[in-house]
Every structure is written in structure tokens, then in C-alpha cells.
Design a protein around this motif. Sequence first.
Motif, mmCIF file in Angstrom:
data_model
loop_
_atom_site.group_PDB
_atom_site.id
_atom_site.type_symbol
_atom_site.label_atom_id
_atom_site.label_comp_id
_atom_site.label_asym_id
_atom_site.label_seq_id
_atom_site.Cartn_x
_atom_site.Cartn_y
_atom_site.Cartn_z
ATOM 1 N N LEU A 162 -8.296 6.606 -3.351
ATOM 2 C CA LEU A 162 -7.459 5.566 -3.971
ATOM 3 C C LEU A 162 -7.704 4.235 -3.274
ATOM 4 O O LEU A 162 -7.886 4.158 -2.091
ATOM 5 C CB LEU A 162 -5.982 5.949 -3.819
ATOM 6 C CG LEU A 162 -5.513 7.087 -4.695
ATOM 7 C CD1 LEU A 162 -4.119 7.525 -4.289
ATOM 8 C CD2 LEU A 162 -5.516 6.667 -6.151
ATOM 9 N N PHE A 179 -6.795 1.310 1.646
ATOM 10 C CA PHE A 179 -5.681 1.995 2.299
ATOM 11 C C PHE A 179 -6.155 2.880 3.431
ATOM 12 O O PHE A 179 -5.446 3.760 3.853
ATOM 13 C CB PHE A 179 -4.926 2.870 1.267
ATOM 14 C CG PHE A 179 -4.337 2.098 0.145
ATOM 15 C CD1 PHE A 179 -3.230 1.282 0.343
ATOM 16 C CD2 PHE A 179 -4.900 2.139 -1.112
ATOM 17 C CE1 PHE A 179 -2.684 0.553 -0.672
ATOM 18 C CE2 PHE A 179 -4.351 1.410 -2.147
ATOM 19 C CZ PHE A 179 -3.245 0.622 -1.926
ATOM 20 N N ALA A 192 -0.227 11.035 -3.127
ATOM 21 C CA ALA A 192 -1.320 10.329 -2.450
ATOM 22 C C ALA A 192 -1.361 10.868 -1.027
ATOM 23 O O ALA A 192 -0.330 10.920 -0.355
ATOM 24 C CB ALA A 192 -1.055 8.833 -2.445
ATOM 25 N N LYS A 245 -2.700 10.420 2.634
ATOM 26 C CA LYS A 245 -3.298 9.434 3.535
ATOM 27 C C LYS A 245 -3.778 10.142 4.793
ATOM 28 O O LYS A 245 -3.008 10.872 5.422
ATOM 29 C CB LYS A 245 -2.286 8.348 3.891
ATOM 30 C CG LYS A 245 -2.869 7.258 4.790
ATOM 31 C CD LYS A 245 -2.020 6.009 4.782
ATOM 32 C CE LYS A 245 -2.799 4.846 5.388
ATOM 33 N NZ LYS A 245 -2.045 3.584 5.301
ATOM 34 N N GLN A 250 4.637 4.884 17.252
ATOM 35 C CA GLN A 250 5.044 4.074 16.103
ATOM 36 C C GLN A 250 4.987 4.921 14.843
ATOM 37 O O GLN A 250 5.881 4.887 14.019
ATOM 38 C CB GLN A 250 4.121 2.863 15.997
ATOM 39 C CG GLN A 250 4.080 2.197 14.635
ATOM 40 C CD GLN A 250 5.358 1.487 14.295
ATOM 41 O OE1 GLN A 250 6.134 1.158 15.197
ATOM 42 N NE2 GLN A 250 5.605 1.249 13.018
ATOM 43 N N GLN A 281 10.969 6.561 7.487
ATOM 44 C CA GLN A 281 10.573 6.580 6.077
ATOM 45 C C GLN A 281 10.989 7.866 5.385
ATOM 46 O O GLN A 281 11.267 7.851 4.188
ATOM 47 C CB GLN A 281 9.054 6.419 5.968
ATOM 48 C CG GLN A 281 8.544 5.190 6.682
ATOM 49 C CD GLN A 281 7.941 4.157 5.762
ATOM 50 O OE1 GLN A 281 8.011 4.265 4.556
ATOM 51 N NE2 GLN A 281 7.342 3.142 6.355
ATOM 52 N N LEU A 317 -0.491 11.986 5.818
ATOM 53 C CA LEU A 317 0.809 11.546 5.291
ATOM 54 C C LEU A 317 0.844 11.881 3.812
ATOM 55 O O LEU A 317 -0.082 11.515 3.075
ATOM 56 C CB LEU A 317 0.982 10.042 5.476
ATOM 57 C CG LEU A 317 0.886 9.515 6.912
ATOM 58 C CD1 LEU A 317 1.131 7.999 6.913
ATOM 59 C CD2 LEU A 317 1.872 10.208 7.838
ATOM 60 N N LEU A 351 2.264 10.955 0.572
ATOM 61 C CA LEU A 351 2.928 9.761 0.024
ATOM 62 C C LEU A 351 3.087 9.868 -1.488
ATOM 63 O O LEU A 351 2.330 10.581 -2.162
ATOM 64 C CB LEU A 351 2.076 8.524 0.339
ATOM 65 C CG LEU A 351 1.912 8.192 1.822
ATOM 66 C CD1 LEU A 351 0.797 7.188 2.018
ATOM 67 C CD2 LEU A 351 3.213 7.662 2.376
ATOM 68 N N TYR A 406 2.617 8.794 -5.228
ATOM 69 C CA TYR A 406 1.499 8.154 -5.931
ATOM 70 C C TYR A 406 2.076 7.203 -6.975
ATOM 71 O O TYR A 406 2.884 7.613 -7.816
ATOM 72 C CB TYR A 406 0.620 9.213 -6.609
ATOM 73 C CG TYR A 406 -0.411 8.616 -7.547
ATOM 74 C CD1 TYR A 406 -0.400 8.923 -8.907
ATOM 75 C CD2 TYR A 406 -1.367 7.717 -7.075
ATOM 76 C CE1 TYR A 406 -1.331 8.352 -9.769
ATOM 77 C CE2 TYR A 406 -2.301 7.158 -7.932
ATOM 78 C CZ TYR A 406 -2.283 7.469 -9.272
ATOM 79 O OH TYR A 406 -3.194 6.900 -10.125
ATOM 80 N N GLY A 432 -0.847 1.485 -10.087
ATOM 81 C CA GLY A 432 -1.685 0.768 -9.129
ATOM 82 C C GLY A 432 -1.092 -0.449 -8.455
ATOM 83 O O GLY A 432 0.114 -0.582 -8.316
ATOM 84 N N VAL A 484 -0.054 -0.274 10.962
ATOM 85 C CA VAL A 484 -1.313 -0.092 10.235
ATOM 86 C C VAL A 484 -2.053 -1.421 10.232
ATOM 87 O O VAL A 484 -3.251 -1.507 10.331
ATOM 88 C CB VAL A 484 -1.030 0.394 8.799
ATOM 89 C CG1 VAL A 484 -2.348 0.535 8.057
ATOM 90 C CG2 VAL A 484 -0.305 1.714 8.846
ATOM 91 N N PHE A 502 -3.781 -1.748 13.206
ATOM 92 C CA PHE A 502 -4.820 -0.762 13.020
ATOM 93 C C PHE A 502 -6.045 -1.445 12.399
ATOM 94 O O PHE A 502 -7.135 -1.454 12.953
ATOM 95 C CB PHE A 502 -4.276 0.265 12.031
ATOM 96 C CG PHE A 502 -4.681 1.674 12.281
ATOM 97 C CD1 PHE A 502 -5.269 2.073 13.469
ATOM 98 C CD2 PHE A 502 -4.465 2.632 11.312
ATOM 99 C CE1 PHE A 502 -5.598 3.387 13.683
ATOM 100 C CE2 PHE A 502 -4.801 3.950 11.507
ATOM 101 C CZ PHE A 502 -5.371 4.316 12.689
#
Length: 273
Positions: free
Chosen positions: A20, A25, A41, A43, A58, A66, A89, A91, A93, A97, A160, A163
Motif C-alpha cells: 500500500l 508508509f 493493512a 505494517k 515510543q 492507539q 501492526l 491497522l 484499511y 486511499g 515514525v 524514523f
Amino acid sequence: KASAVEKRWTLNDFDIGMPLGRGKFGHVYLAREKRSNHIVALKVLFKSQLKQSQVEHQLRREVEIQSHLRHPNILRLYGYFYDQTRVYLILEYAAKGEVYKELQKCKYFSERRTATYISSLAQALIYLHGKHVIHRDIKPENLLIGLQGELKIADFGWSVHTFNRRRTMCGTLDYLPPEMVESVEHDASVDIWSLGILCYEFLFGAPPFEAKEHSDTYRRIVKVDLKFPSKPIVSPGAKELISQMLVKDSSQRLPLHKLLEHPWIVQNADPSG
Ligand SMILES: COc1ccc(C(=O)Nc2ccccc2)cc1NC(=O)CCSCc1cnc2[nH]ccc2c1
């Protein structure tokens, strides 16, 4: 009563589908949970990278926060699991989009679409502030669209950003409020400022203080150098709302619950969100 024992997920519980967001991402894949056929989704984060960026804590904290967030306009984190080398993770979807792609395609959004999105975001932020969570990165890049066209804060978690350092370095400053540009402490009212920036960008196709050089953007933000172009034509109500949000003194910004009662929002937002 005994709390529901959290299911221990493994990769074998999922059929993995297409990547995706084309790497934007990090490694995120469309996936289907085999038993329920539920589309999610997935991750994938590499433990090595997490360790290298010292974000394990973190991540744990964020997953903790979350996993308790439940709001139609906040992307769900259903759970997580890990193996030898990776953390996964699970998540929600968002089937329609990315908002920033939609904005690029349409150039700018209608007043009705903008008011509906801004109203949904305000409701999500009221919910988050109620849980003492602030400063969600609500720029277009972090917003997704669900199956019914509803907007979702697909929060990446600030870590992130650190990251993907290069993304943060060349990331836009456009959304930073004066108090963050002048790096004084900030509170929930930073989200009202960012929401005002977002409303402007949805209606005009670019953020209000955009400039070639970062130094010029900084100057325009701290000066609140707010100008409305003559094209596209936007109603006075929208401009008035934006002017009440982009106020230098954070205590004078329109509170989120007042935003929901603003005539332009009431007249233009689709109540179904
Ligand atoms: C609640 O959301 C998140 C929660 C946590 C994290 C995260 O990575 N946390 C972290 C990582 C490392 C260290 C510390 C903390 C990321 C997200 N959210 C996203 O990554 C964006 C949507 S990716 C999914 C998704 C869905 N639906 C789509 N439709 C089209 C593309 C697409 C893409």
C-alpha cells in the motif's frame, strides 16, 4: 469479569496482498485475516531499525494509546505481533486511499467536502483532547479516506517521522503554529491552528504561508501573513472561519466545539461525516 484474552496473532493468520502507498508508509501491505476474511493493512517494522532509532518504547506506548482509541475518524490500530526480526501492526484499511493524492487530483475541494472533512476532524480532535492526546500530525499526508468517503486521521506517530528522517527534514513547515516555530510550549490549540491551515489548503489547493525558502515560511507564520487569493472563489463564511483559527495568540483561537457551531460548517458540512 475476565477481560477478553488478547488473541496472539501470527503472520500465518493473514493472506498478504499488494503493497500500500508504494513504500510511503514504510512496508505496509493489504492483508486478509484468514478466519474472518477481514481486510486490514499490515505494517511491517524492522526491529533493527526500531532499535537503531531507539523508538521501541515510543512504539509500545503508542500501541498502548492507539489500541484504546475508538473513533470513526481515527484510523484503528487493531493489534500487533512480532517475530524474530519484525514488529507487525494490524491497522485499519482505508479503502478510498490518501487525501493528499485526492487533493492533487482535484486541485482543491468544494466547500461542502471541505466543511465535512473539517467537521469530522474537529470531532476526532475533541475526542483525542478528551483523552489528553494532542498534536496529531493532521496535514493531508496523514489523512486517509474510508469506504463511505469519511476522513480518517491515519496518525503515523511522531516517532515514525524521526524514523523517516529525510521525510521530516524536507517535510513541510507549513503546518507549524507560531508557538512551535518560536518553540515555546504548545497545547491542544496547536491542533486548531493546523486545522485552519488544512481548511485553507483544502479550499485553495496550497497552504496559506507557503514560500520557496523555509525562512520565508517561518516569517509568514509568525506574522500570520494570511491572504486569500481571488481564485478559486470561496465564500466569506469560510474565510471568516479560517481567520478565527489562524490567530497568533493560541488562547484566542476558535475552540473546536465552537467550530462545530460555526454557520459555514453548519451550512456546508454533511452531517453523516
Ligand atoms: C493508527 O495508525 C498508525 C499507528 C501506528 C503507526 C506507527 O507506525 N507507529 C510507530 C512506528 C514505529 C515506532 C513508533 C510508532 C502508524 C499508523 N498509521 C500509518 O502508518 C498510516 C496508515 S498505513 C495503513 C493504511 C491504511 N489504509 C490505506 N489506504 C491506502 C493506503 C493505506 C495505508
